[in-house]
Design a protein around this motif. Sequence first.
Motif, short mmCIF file in Angstrom:
data_model
loop_
_atom_site.label_atom_id
_atom_site.label_comp_id
_atom_site.label_asym_id
_atom_site.label_seq_id
_atom_site.Cartn_x
_atom_site.Cartn_y
_atom_site.Cartn_z
N PRO A 62 12.49 0.20 4.13
CA PRO A 62 12.03 -0.70 3.08
C PRO A 62 12.06 -2.17 3.53
O PRO A 62 12.74 -2.50 4.49
CB PRO A 62 13.03 -0.46 1.93
CG PRO A 62 14.22 0.20 2.56
CD PRO A 62 13.72 0.91 3.77
N MET A 113 13.01 -4.69 -1.90
CA MET A 113 13.39 -3.28 -1.84
C MET A 113 14.49 -3.09 -0.80
O MET A 113 15.43 -2.34 -0.99
CB MET A 113 12.16 -2.44 -1.49
CG MET A 113 12.27 -1.01 -1.90
SD MET A 113 12.37 -0.83 -3.67
CE MET A 113 10.63 -0.90 -4.10
N PRO A 139 14.43 3.18 -5.51
CA PRO A 139 12.96 3.22 -5.42
C PRO A 139 12.43 3.27 -3.98
O PRO A 139 11.32 3.74 -3.75
CB PRO A 139 12.52 1.94 -6.12
CG PRO A 139 13.73 1.07 -6.17
CD PRO A 139 14.90 1.97 -6.20
N TRP A 140 13.26 2.83 -3.00
CA TRP A 140 12.79 2.85 -1.61
C TRP A 140 12.57 4.27 -1.09
O TRP A 140 11.94 4.46 -0.06
CB TRP A 140 13.75 2.10 -0.70
CG TRP A 140 15.15 2.68 -0.70
CD1 TRP A 140 15.62 3.66 0.12
CD2 TRP A 140 16.21 2.33 -1.56
NE1 TRP A 140 16.92 3.94 -0.20
CE2 TRP A 140 17.32 3.14 -1.22
CE3 TRP A 140 16.36 1.40 -2.62
CZ2 TRP A 140 18.55 3.06 -1.89
CZ3 TRP A 140 17.58 1.32 -3.26
CH2 TRP A 140 18.65 2.15 -2.91
N LEU A 141 13.11 5.26 -1.82
CA LEU A 141 12.90 6.65 -1.41
C LEU A 141 11.53 7.17 -1.86
O LEU A 141 11.16 8.30 -1.55
CB LEU A 141 14.00 7.54 -1.97
CG LEU A 141 15.41 7.25 -1.42
CD1 LEU A 141 16.46 8.06 -2.16
CD2 LEU A 141 15.47 7.55 0.08
N TYR A 142 10.81 6.34 -2.60
CA TYR A 142 9.48 6.72 -3.09
C TYR A 142 8.50 5.66 -2.62
O TYR A 142 8.13 4.78 -3.36
CB TYR A 142 9.50 6.85 -4.62
CG TYR A 142 10.41 7.99 -5.05
CD1 TYR A 142 9.89 9.24 -5.31
CD2 TYR A 142 11.79 7.81 -5.13
CE1 TYR A 142 10.71 10.30 -5.67
CE2 TYR A 142 12.62 8.86 -5.48
CZ TYR A 142 12.08 10.10 -5.75
OH TYR A 142 12.89 11.14 -6.09
N PRO A 143 8.09 5.75 -1.36
CA PRO A 143 7.38 4.64 -0.72
C PRO A 143 6.08 4.25 -1.41
O PRO A 143 5.72 3.09 -1.38
CB PRO A 143 7.14 5.13 0.70
CG PRO A 143 7.40 6.59 0.70
CD PRO A 143 8.31 6.87 -0.43
N GLU A 144 5.42 5.17 -2.06
CA GLU A 144 4.14 4.79 -2.69
C GLU A 144 4.39 3.77 -3.79
O GLU A 144 3.54 2.95 -4.10
CB GLU A 144 3.37 6.02 -3.20
CG GLU A 144 3.77 6.59 -4.54
CD GLU A 144 5.05 7.45 -4.46
OE1 GLU A 144 5.23 8.28 -5.35
OE2 GLU A 144 5.86 7.27 -3.55
N GLN A 145 5.64 3.79 -4.35
CA GLN A 145 5.99 2.84 -5.39
C GLN A 145 6.47 1.52 -4.79
O GLN A 145 6.23 0.46 -5.32
CB GLN A 145 7.10 3.44 -6.26
CG GLN A 145 7.26 2.72 -7.58
CD GLN A 145 8.53 3.20 -8.28
OE1 GLN A 145 9.58 3.28 -7.67
NE2 GLN A 145 8.39 3.51 -9.54
N SER A 146 7.13 1.63 -3.62
CA SER A 146 7.73 0.43 -3.04
C SER A 146 6.69 -0.41 -2.31
O SER A 146 6.93 -1.55 -1.97
CB SER A 146 8.86 0.82 -2.09
OG SER A 146 8.36 1.59 -1.02
N GLN A 179 16.20 9.10 -9.79
CA GLN A 179 16.34 8.58 -8.44
C GLN A 179 15.30 7.49 -8.16
O GLN A 179 15.59 6.50 -7.49
CB GLN A 179 16.21 9.72 -7.42
CG GLN A 179 16.70 9.34 -6.03
CD GLN A 179 16.33 10.37 -4.99
OE1 GLN A 179 15.21 10.87 -4.94
NE2 GLN A 179 17.27 10.69 -4.12
N ARG A 232 6.26 17.88 -2.86
CA ARG A 232 6.11 16.43 -2.68
C ARG A 232 5.76 16.16 -1.21
O ARG A 232 6.64 16.09 -0.35
CB ARG A 232 7.43 15.76 -3.05
CG ARG A 232 7.35 14.26 -3.09
CD ARG A 232 8.69 13.63 -3.40
NE ARG A 232 8.76 12.32 -2.80
CZ ARG A 232 9.87 11.65 -2.58
NH1 ARG A 232 11.03 12.18 -2.94
NH2 ARG A 232 9.84 10.47 -2.02
N GLU A 238 14.18 13.36 -10.12
CA GLU A 238 13.28 12.44 -9.41
C GLU A 238 13.06 11.16 -10.21
O GLU A 238 13.02 10.06 -9.63
CB GLU A 238 11.94 13.12 -9.12
CG GLU A 238 12.05 14.14 -7.98
CD GLU A 238 10.73 14.84 -7.68
OE1 GLU A 238 9.97 15.12 -8.64
OE2 GLU A 238 10.47 15.14 -6.50
N ALA A 285 14.20 5.41 -10.20
CA ALA A 285 14.66 4.18 -10.84
C ALA A 285 15.82 3.55 -10.06
O ALA A 285 15.87 2.34 -9.86
CB ALA A 285 15.10 4.47 -12.28
N SER A 286 16.74 4.39 -9.58
CA SER A 286 17.94 3.83 -8.93
C SER A 286 17.70 3.54 -7.44
O SER A 286 18.29 2.61 -6.89
CB SER A 286 19.11 4.82 -9.07
OG SER A 286 18.84 6.01 -8.35
#
Lengths: 217, 474
Positions: B255, B259, A209-216, A204, B53, A201, A206-207
């Motif tokens: 996105p 992004m 980030p759009w897969l982790y929406p809370e970060q994006s 991923q 998750r 995780e 890092a490479s």
Amino acid sequence: MQQFDSHQGVVAPLDRANVDTDLIIPKQFLKSIRRTGFGPNLFDSLRYLDEGAIGQDNDRRPRNPDFVLNKPEYSSASILLARENFGCGSSREHAPWALLDFGIRCVIAPSFADIFYNNSFKNGLLPIVLDDEEVAELFIAVKSAPGLELAVDLAAQTVIDNDNQRTYRFSIDEFRKNCLLDGLDEIGLTLKSSAAIKAFEARQRASSPWLYPEQSA
Amino acid sequence: MAKTLYDKLWDSHLVEQRADGSALIYIDRHLIHEVTSPQAFEGLRLAGRAPWRVDANLSMPDHNVSTDRAERAQGMAGIVDPTSRVQVETLASNVQAYDIPGFSMDDPRQGIVHVVGPEQGATLPGMTVVCGDSHTSTHGALGALAHGIGTSEVEHVLATQCLVQQKMQNMLVWVEGSLPVGVSAKDLVLAIIGRIGTAGATGYAIEFAGPAVRELSIEGRMTVCNMAIEAGARAGLVAVDQKTIDYVRGRPMAPTGQMWDKAEVAWRELVSDPGAEFDRRVDLDASALKPQVTWGNSPELVLPVDENVPDPAQESDPAKRESMQRALEYMGLEPGQAISDIQIDRVFIGSCTNSRLEDLRAAASIVAGHHVADSVKQALVVPGSGTVKQQAEAEGLDSIFSAAGFEWREPGCSMCLAMNADKLGPGEHCASTSNRNFEGRQGFGGRTHLVSPSMAAAAAIHGHFVNLQNHSEA
């Protein structure tokens, strides 16, 4: 999960290819939110002559006398013999649940649909692939001697027909075999890899980030 | 080494390769519906485990919901069958208990998971997508690795965000040419299944490629990938191209900004490399295809509309002959009967295969100015989602269907598998845009003929199948 090492029982011949999971357990019974209780409705549209409904008294329903599992010699069957592509169609795990609930521990066929095959292992139901000729031979053996018993040994990967002194060998991948033999909790096993999952995780995130929406956001 | 699209998706989600040949694969998106999840949530609860998750999950009820407008307006109380209601209520309480995002039955975005996922941008190119539903293969149309799982695996994904998998083999289905007028993505995939058989791709991930696949819209590609499972393949795939990018851009969960730019660069790599090796290849010519109709109890029993029901007496293999005879008996058809002479009792336009806007437009274009035949008891149009329904209504498609005598319904799985009240009666023939013609699938004793939306619409008007290529409506 229910453990499986060896099993001996009566084999019932279901001489049909492409047995789909709708046939194994029709949709009206999928409304149950439990894992058990599906056995009386296994192959409902083949076993009974009327339309089945959830919560019915199945003893009062007209039975199809021609259906294999309704014949007295197969009423205690615990091994099912079928033709190719058994378990095709819907991913419903209710199909292996229904087979197990009826008392079936093994299904022997020349091939299985992928999802059904996989679901079976999660529940202690052993799907055994034998080649076309071997399955054909077993159909002949069981039809000429109804009530024939087979002995299945998972560790040795054999099916033995003692009456006819025949031994059939089957292959199975090691992970599934071990899970069945030990009755392993697969989730518990995966959770032992928690560190690897978290490391994945992090990579991923890092490479991609759009897969982790809370970060994006 | 040159990689296939499937190889790339597999490699990029590999958490752990184990010595026994199994692998731990990471799951980016888990879709949840009410039928295959209750026992998984119960398992989680009994083991005292929490979801790994939460934000990777998206839930919605679809199989048991009523598609009747008046019933739907009553919410939960409008689900007449108490066992269906319990299942929908159980999903609602489970997702609330674990704080799992999703769309409830009265949310305007609710619909069939496989329509809503792509529509909302919840499924994206390059993702691994799973759901306790075999038609999860649909999402492969976006260049995602998507496949159905059982309930034990639903629990596994909830608890670990991973699945234990064995790598599949690679199959390439290459389609040359262009689809003729009146021939759609549905006809293409039915023809593919007819060619390779219902177990033809067991153990494979199919990549659909070639000029005819490139010409398909994303919705058409979803129709094709949706039915990969009917050929035995758990996953269907189409490589990412400009159409994929254009489809995803602007979706609610896609996105944005920088992004998006980053994602787009990565997504454009989601194609099989030149020279990548496939374990099996099948070639078809789209320009030779005609509208397809299934005549039996398996999707592989399919023929062009202008042909005749086959005669088992001509079949040399005794096992095949017997299964053909059984199929004809169940379907109430005679050997040699013209497919176009099959009389239709009900028509169903909907399901995760064919309930998107493009499908409804195609059907409406056939229906406009005509009326459902008197011999047809019921003709249903069930949009795949609330969003599709709104879009269709904005274009006036609902008025076209209603004027022609179709019932315009609320979104859900409906008569595809008849878990709600929409079902066939014994012996009834249905022209259906769904994906399975198994015995009893659409109702006890029901007889399903799988066809495209245009073919279903034309069958509704004429009361029997017609070759769209010979009709002015096409």
